[in-house]
Design a protein around this motif. Structure first.
Motif, PDB file in Angstrom:
ATOM      1  N   GLY A   1       0.845  -1.314   0.099  1.00 47.52           N
ATOM      2  CA  GLY A   1       0.067   0.191  -0.072  1.00 47.52           C
ATOM      3  C   GLY A   1       0.879   1.211   0.121  1.00 47.52           C
ATOM      4  O   GLY A   1       0.500   2.273  -0.653  1.00 47.52           O
ATOM      5  N   ALA A   2       1.856   1.306   0.880  1.00 42.83           N
ATOM      6  CA  ALA A   2       2.869   2.268   0.720  1.00 42.83           C
ATOM      7  C   ALA A   2       3.428   2.728  -0.648  1.00 42.83           C
ATOM      8  O   ALA A   2       3.581   3.899  -0.916  1.00 42.83           O
ATOM      9  CB  ALA A   2       3.918   2.209   1.845  1.00 42.83           C
ATOM     10  N   ALA A   3       3.750   1.554  -1.342  1.00 47.19           N
ATOM     11  CA  ALA A   3       4.495   1.713  -2.401  1.00 47.19           C
ATOM     12  C   ALA A   3       3.480   2.169  -3.532  1.00 47.19           C
ATOM     13  O   ALA A   3       3.874   2.946  -4.328  1.00 47.19           O
ATOM     14  CB  ALA A   3       5.096   0.349  -2.936  1.00 47.19           C
ATOM     15  N   VAL A   4       2.253   1.676  -3.687  1.00 44.41           N
ATOM     16  CA  VAL A   4       1.313   2.226  -4.529  1.00 44.41           C
ATOM     17  C   VAL A   4       1.399   3.696  -4.233  1.00 44.41           C
ATOM     18  O   VAL A   4       0.827   4.459  -5.412  1.00 44.41           O
ATOM     19  CB  VAL A   4       0.097   1.431  -4.438  1.00 44.41           C
ATOM     20  CG1 VAL A   4      -1.223   1.959  -5.147  1.00 44.41           C
ATOM     21  CG2 VAL A   4       0.292  -0.049  -4.866  1.00 44.41           C
ATOM     22  N   SER A   5       0.937   4.009  -3.126  1.00 46.03           N
ATOM     23  CA  SER A   5       0.889   5.531  -2.749  1.00 46.03           C
ATOM     24  C   SER A   5       2.067   6.340  -3.471  1.00 46.03           C
ATOM     25  O   SER A   5       1.597   7.539  -3.813  1.00 46.03           O
ATOM     26  CB  SER A   5       0.545   5.792  -1.209  1.00 46.03           C
ATOM     27  OG  SER A   5       1.854   5.843  -0.554  1.00 46.03           O
ATOM     28  N   LEU A   6       3.191   6.003  -3.397  1.00 46.41           N
ATOM     29  CA  LEU A   6       4.261   6.550  -3.847  1.00 46.41           C
ATOM     30  C   LEU A   6       4.234   6.628  -5.139  1.00 46.41           C
ATOM     31  O   LEU A   6       4.505   7.723  -6.056  1.00 46.41           O
ATOM     32  CB  LEU A   6       5.525   5.860  -3.461  1.00 46.41           C
ATOM     33  CG  LEU A   6       5.836   6.024  -1.856  1.00 46.41           C
ATOM     34  CD1 LEU A   6       7.349   5.186  -1.657  1.00 46.41           C
ATOM     35  CD2 LEU A   6       6.036   7.591  -1.539  1.00 46.41           C
ATOM     36  N   ILE A   7       3.798   5.450  -6.067  1.00 44.64           N
ATOM     37  CA  ILE A   7       3.745   5.516  -7.497  1.00 44.64           C
ATOM     38  C   ILE A   7       2.485   6.507  -7.966  1.00 44.64           C
ATOM     39  O   ILE A   7       2.581   7.074  -8.854  1.00 44.64           O
ATOM     40  CB  ILE A   7       3.540   4.040  -7.850  1.00 44.64           C
ATOM     41  CG1 ILE A   7       4.920   3.261  -7.420  1.00 44.64           C
ATOM     42  CG2 ILE A   7       3.312   3.801  -9.225  1.00 44.64           C
ATOM     43  CD1 ILE A   7       4.827   1.875  -7.533  1.00 44.64           C
ATOM     44  N   TYR A   8       1.528   6.292  -7.244  1.00 45.68           N
ATOM     45  CA  TYR A   8       0.200   6.889  -7.846  1.00 45.68           C
ATOM     46  C   TYR A   8       0.469   8.532  -7.686  1.00 45.68           C
ATOM     47  O   TYR A   8       0.018   9.049  -8.590  1.00 45.68           O
ATOM     48  CB  TYR A   8      -0.913   6.406  -6.847  1.00 45.68           C
ATOM     49  CG  TYR A   8      -2.285   6.742  -7.544  1.00 45.68           C
ATOM     50  CD1 TYR A   8      -2.731   6.189  -8.679  1.00 45.68           C
ATOM     51  CD2 TYR A   8      -3.100   7.792  -6.758  1.00 45.68           C
ATOM     52  CE1 TYR A   8      -4.182   6.623  -9.268  1.00 45.68           C
ATOM     53  CE2 TYR A   8      -4.416   8.057  -7.363  1.00 45.68           C
ATOM     54  CZ  TYR A   8      -4.908   7.520  -8.526  1.00 45.68           C
ATOM     55  OH  TYR A   8      -5.902   7.880  -8.996  1.00 45.68           O
ATOM     56  N   LEU A   9       0.974   8.879  -6.644  1.00 46.89           N
ATOM     57  CA  LEU A   9       1.279  10.403  -6.683  1.00 46.89           C
ATOM     58  C   LEU A   9       2.619  10.744  -6.275  1.00 46.89           C
ATOM     59  O   LEU A   9       3.112  10.554  -4.911  1.00 46.89           O
ATOM     60  CB  LEU A   9       0.370  10.901  -5.653  1.00 46.89           C
ATOM     61  CG  LEU A   9       0.216  12.621  -5.405  1.00 46.89           C
ATOM     62  CD1 LEU A   9      -0.032  13.151  -6.631  1.00 46.89           C
ATOM     63  CD2 LEU A   9      -0.709  12.934  -4.243  1.00 46.89           C
ATOM     64  N   LEU A  10       3.391  10.837  -7.138  1.00 46.96           N
ATOM     65  CA  LEU A  10       4.779  10.898  -7.084  1.00 46.96           C
ATOM     66  C   LEU A  10       5.441  11.815  -5.997  1.00 46.96           C
ATOM     67  O   LEU A  10       4.743  13.102  -5.877  1.00 46.96           O
ATOM     68  CB  LEU A  10       5.598  11.294  -8.184  1.00 46.96           C
ATOM     69  CG  LEU A  10       5.615  10.018  -9.239  1.00 46.96           C
ATOM     70  CD1 LEU A  10       6.119  10.511 -10.754  1.00 46.96           C
ATOM     71  CD2 LEU A  10       6.240   8.802  -8.867  1.00 46.96           C
ATOM     72  N   PRO A  11       6.300  11.689  -5.065  1.00 47.21           N
ATOM     73  CA  PRO A  11       6.608  12.729  -4.144  1.00 47.21           C
ATOM     74  C   PRO A  11       7.647  13.637  -4.728  1.00 47.21           C
ATOM     75  O   PRO A  11       8.241  13.552  -5.680  1.00 47.21           O
ATOM     76  CB  PRO A  11       7.517  11.766  -2.973  1.00 47.21           C
ATOM     77  CG  PRO A  11       7.687  10.660  -3.805  1.00 47.21           C
ATOM     78  CD  PRO A  11       6.813  10.341  -4.984  1.00 47.21           C
ATOM     79  N   LYS A  12       7.638  15.018  -4.063  1.00 45.37           N
ATOM     80  CA  LYS A  12       8.590  16.051  -4.590  1.00 45.37           C
ATOM     81  C   LYS A  12       9.981  16.053  -4.085  1.00 45.37           C
ATOM     82  O   LYS A  12      10.886  16.289  -4.802  1.00 45.37           O
ATOM     83  CB  LYS A  12       7.769  17.299  -4.130  1.00 45.37           C
ATOM     84  CG  LYS A  12       6.533  17.456  -4.955  1.00 45.37           C
ATOM     85  CD  LYS A  12       5.977  18.855  -4.252  1.00 45.37           C
ATOM     86  CE  LYS A  12       4.556  18.877  -4.869  1.00 45.37           C
ATOM     87  NZ  LYS A  12       3.892  20.140  -4.299  1.00 45.37           N
ATOM     88  N   SER A  13      10.295  15.179  -3.090  1.00 45.48           N
ATOM     89  CA  SER A  13      11.673  15.129  -2.632  1.00 45.48           C
ATOM     90  C   SER A  13      11.838  13.948  -1.991  1.00 45.48           C
ATOM     91  O   SER A  13      10.836  12.860  -1.565  1.00 45.48           O
ATOM     92  CB  SER A  13      11.966  16.162  -1.594  1.00 45.48           C
ATOM     93  OG  SER A  13      11.108  15.820  -0.292  1.00 45.48           O
ATOM     94  N   ARG A  14      13.234  13.525  -1.741  1.00 44.01           N
ATOM     95  CA  ARG A  14      13.290  11.934  -0.925  1.00 44.01           C
ATOM     96  C   ARG A  14      12.824  12.204   0.416  1.00 44.01           C
ATOM     97  O   ARG A  14      12.371  10.919   0.889  1.00 44.01           O
ATOM     98  CB  ARG A  14      14.977  11.795  -0.926  1.00 44.01           C
ATOM     99  CG  ARG A  14      15.536  11.417  -2.337  1.00 44.01           C
ATOM    100  CD  ARG A  14      17.187  11.288  -2.112  1.00 44.01           C
ATOM    101  NE  ARG A  14      17.587  10.855  -3.447  1.00 44.01           N
ATOM    102  CZ  ARG A  14      18.868  10.546  -3.645  1.00 44.01           C
ATOM    103  NH1 ARG A  14      19.736  10.480  -2.374  1.00 44.01           N
ATOM    104  NH2 ARG A  14      19.372  10.305  -4.558  1.00 44.01           N
ATOM    105  N   HIS A  15      12.900  13.046   1.130  1.00 44.74           N
ATOM    106  CA  HIS A  15      12.374  13.126   2.427  1.00 44.74           C
ATOM    107  C   HIS A  15      10.742  13.130   2.518  1.00 44.74           C
ATOM    108  O   HIS A  15      10.248  12.239   3.194  1.00 44.74           O
ATOM    109  CB  HIS A  15      12.670  14.741   3.066  1.00 44.74           C
ATOM    110  CG  HIS A  15      12.224  14.770   4.423  1.00 44.74           C
ATOM    111  ND1 HIS A  15      10.751  15.422   4.532  1.00 44.74           N
ATOM    112  CD2 HIS A  15      12.679  14.309   5.691  1.00 44.74           C
ATOM    113  CE1 HIS A  15      10.843  15.438   5.888  1.00 44.74           C
ATOM    114  NE2 HIS A  15      11.711  14.802   6.567  1.00 44.74           N
TER     115      HIS A  15
ATOM    116  N   ALA B   1       9.234  11.150   0.309  1.00 43.97           N
ATOM    117  CA  ALA B   1       9.147   9.951  -0.211  1.00 43.97           C
ATOM    118  C   ALA B   1       9.465   9.014   0.891  1.00 43.97           C
ATOM    119  O   ALA B   1       8.570   8.035   1.303  1.00 43.97           O
ATOM    120  CB  ALA B   1      10.160   9.501  -1.211  1.00 43.97           C
ATOM    121  N   ALA B   2      10.282   9.237   1.822  1.00 44.53           N
ATOM    122  CA  ALA B   2      10.636   8.356   2.861  1.00 44.53           C
ATOM    123  C   ALA B   2       9.572   8.550   4.149  1.00 44.53           C
ATOM    124  O   ALA B   2       9.189   7.594   4.601  1.00 44.53           O
ATOM    125  CB  ALA B   2      12.139   8.812   3.536  1.00 44.53           C
TER     126      ALA B   2
END
Length: 103
Positions: A21-35, A37-38
């Motif tokens: 679920g966490a991975a899908v949330s990152l793929i579905y709406l891309l984060p703006k920074s590494r921070h 995303a983490a």
């Protein structure tokens, strides 16, 4: 008193669902920074682990399939859903605070 020994299969299902679920949330709406995303990944995973059971039970009862799925499937889908929804709730709160926050 109830047995407090967790079943490793159920913990594995809960963990896999939370990470998925966490991975899908990152793929579905891309984060703006590494921070971002983490923090999103960590938040989603923790929420999936904590709220996966109740979310899975709620979903199974809502769909009327309680007798047709195993405990592992309930935890897997519940953890994935809770993990995915955690980001949407936090993302909405973050965007609202940025919009109406101090300028």
């Amino acid at each position: 008193m109830a047995e407090l020994q967790p079943d490793p299969v159920l913990w594995a299902a809960r963990g896999i669902g939370a990470v998925a679920g966490a991975a899908v949330s990152l793929i579905y709406l891309l984060p703006k920074s590494r921070h971002e995303a983490a923090s999103r990944f960590l938040t989603g995973t923790v929420c999936g682990l904590v709220f996966g059971g109740p979310t899975g039970v709620w979903a199974v009862e809502r769909l009327g399939i309680a007798g047709r799925v195993s405990s592992a499937e309930v935890l897997l889908t519940g953890s994935a859903a809770a993990s995915l929804m955690a980001w949407w709730a936090l993302g909405a709160a973050l965007r609202i605070s940025r919009r109406y926050g101090q300028k």
